[in-house]
Design a protein around this motif. Sequence first.
Motif, PDB file in Angstrom:
ATOM      1  N   ASN A 132       8.291  58.181  18.461  1.00  0.00           N
ATOM      2  CA  ASN A 132       8.143  59.453  19.089  1.00  0.00           C
ATOM      3  C   ASN A 132       6.855  60.146  18.618  1.00  0.00           C
ATOM      4  O   ASN A 132       6.191  59.883  17.630  1.00  0.00           O
ATOM      5  N   GLU A 133       6.845  61.373  19.200  1.00  0.00           N
ATOM      6  CA  GLU A 133       5.459  62.097  18.968  1.00  0.00           C
ATOM      7  C   GLU A 133       5.396  62.499  17.411  1.00  0.00           C
ATOM      8  O   GLU A 133       4.522  62.688  16.937  1.00  0.00           O
ATOM      9  N   ASP A 158      -2.523  54.318  20.965  1.00  0.00           N
ATOM     10  CA  ASP A 158      -1.851  55.171  21.916  1.00  0.00           C
ATOM     11  C   ASP A 158      -0.805  54.029  22.521  1.00  0.00           C
ATOM     12  O   ASP A 158      -0.605  53.017  22.201  1.00  0.00           O
ATOM     13  N   HIS A 159      -0.058  54.694  23.330  1.00  0.00           N
ATOM     14  CA  HIS A 159       0.982  53.926  24.153  1.00  0.00           C
ATOM     15  C   HIS A 159       0.546  52.429  24.733  1.00  0.00           C
ATOM     16  O   HIS A 159       1.065  51.341  24.649  1.00  0.00           O
ATOM     17  N   ARG A 163       1.257  48.499  23.213  1.00  0.00           N
ATOM     18  CA  ARG A 163       1.596  47.568  24.022  1.00  0.00           C
ATOM     19  C   ARG A 163       0.672  46.306  23.894  1.00  0.00           C
ATOM     20  O   ARG A 163       1.029  45.201  24.185  1.00  0.00           O
ATOM     21  N   GLU A 169       8.778  48.251  24.683  1.00  0.00           N
ATOM     22  CA  GLU A 169       8.697  49.520  25.360  1.00  0.00           C
ATOM     23  C   GLU A 169       9.232  50.674  24.333  1.00  0.00           C
ATOM     24  O   GLU A 169       9.315  51.970  24.635  1.00  0.00           O
ATOM     25  N   ARG A 170       9.718  49.930  23.130  1.00  0.00           N
ATOM     26  CA  ARG A 170      10.075  51.113  22.075  1.00  0.00           C
ATOM     27  C   ARG A 170       9.272  52.223  21.657  1.00  0.00           C
ATOM     28  O   ARG A 170       9.747  53.283  21.238  1.00  0.00           O
ATOM     29  N   TYR A 171       8.027  51.994  21.682  1.00  0.00           N
ATOM     30  CA  TYR A 171       7.098  52.776  20.798  1.00  0.00           C
ATOM     31  C   TYR A 171       6.211  53.522  21.722  1.00  0.00           C
ATOM     32  O   TYR A 171       5.778  52.998  22.710  1.00  0.00           O
ATOM     33  N   VAL A 172       5.973  54.669  21.150  1.00  0.00           N
ATOM     34  CA  VAL A 172       5.199  55.395  21.890  1.00  0.00           C
ATOM     35  C   VAL A 172       3.737  55.337  21.483  1.00  0.00           C
ATOM     36  O   VAL A 172       2.582  55.712  22.058  1.00  0.00           O
ATOM     37  N   GLY A 173       3.418  54.662  20.310  1.00  0.00           N
ATOM     38  CA  GLY A 173       2.218  54.455  19.900  1.00  0.00           C
ATOM     39  C   GLY A 173       2.259  53.946  18.168  1.00  0.00           C
ATOM     40  O   GLY A 173       3.376  53.633  17.760  1.00  0.00           O
TER      41      GLY A 173
END
Length: 427
Positions: A132-133, A158-159, A163, A169-173
């Motif tokens: 999350n952020e 970053d996202h 990737r 897909e679990r991580y935002v960065g």
Amino acid sequence: MTNTPHAPSYYAGSANPSPARPALQGEIETDICVIGAGYTGLSTALHLAENGFKVAILEAAKVGWGASGRNGGQIVNSYSRDIDAIEKQTNKRNAELMAHMAFEGGRIIRERIAKYDIQCDLKDGGVFAAFNEKQMGHLRAQKALWEKHGHTQLEMLDHAGIRKVVKTERYVGGMLDMSGGHIHPLNLALGEAAAFESLGGVIYEQSPATRIERGASPVVHTEQGRVRCKFIVVAGNAYLGNLLPELAAKAMPCGTQVLTTEPLDPELAAELLPQDYCVEDCNYLLDYYRLTSDKRMIYGGGVVYGARDPEDIERIIRPKMLKTFPMLKDVKVDYTWTGNFLLTLSRLPQVGRIGDNIYYSQGCSGHGVTYTHVAGRVLAEALRGQAERFDAFASLPHFPFPGGRLFRVPFTALGAFYYDLRDKLNI
């Protein structure tokens, strides 16, 4: 007589050949007796042997039997609590020294691998993955903190960036540290043991220290022998038991669980971790994973306070792995194991001296692969009369657990529950 084999891990199943080492029988004399043939003991002994000291290591089981031969195999910089936490607990000079040492362990490991041609599947690159952020904010702050102290091999992801390095897909960065990486941890320990022996050092396996006779010329007793020496280095960590009661009261053994899959299809392995980096997430109770040299997935996580062995490790860890990589649902698990690390209340290592001639380091708090290699160099420096860096570590307070040994498990588990809940609720 003791006869303790390695835990049934993937590492033991794929270990490099290693000689049979005898148990200690009778009496020997040496300059320094090291208790424990894990990374702390091996690193200390190797540094000392390189400087001409006569050193003997007593190991209760086999080289690398404890956390050093069972861990996730990840080279991660700094300590379990970062430099900013250290700055609040000691003076400016000590904090500066410890900040410099925060990035030294990985360099020592690579120096050892190169100098002694240790075959342990070294790969460069480690990723911290954020859910999350809020966690991204912590990583940005960590990057700024590390760069302030000269560590510059860092890149924010970053996202889209994360990737490219982790197929989930679990991580935002996240953050990539190219000075991080991963190794076969048991083979690193075996290689360091061989390096030590090549310089005249002696290792006695199946030789647990049963008693320390303190005094000007201390004696370490085992089941069938004893070592007379000038100095002792205590490096038993989570497996020291009650050999030194004053150390046992200030730390708690905790268990972590690991599984290893069967070898993956090469195309699937390349899809999951295209650059072959290791990964750990940013939760308090974190997951960590990587690929082995033969393309198995090693996945670990979970903490058991008080170091009890769970009955079904796969049941604990497999759901974590599938949450990250659902495409592994039909993959067979070949190995599961558990191992103990030593937790301190501050989550910072405890380094010090008892009397004039018993030195110790303990309590890596789950961050031991790099720290132990620094600790070995620092302990060796102190024994050579260069104690500035040793004193910096020793300046950190060693807090006992509230309520003593009886309450340390429920107290710590309650704290972990609180932080786990904060992770889940993103608060």
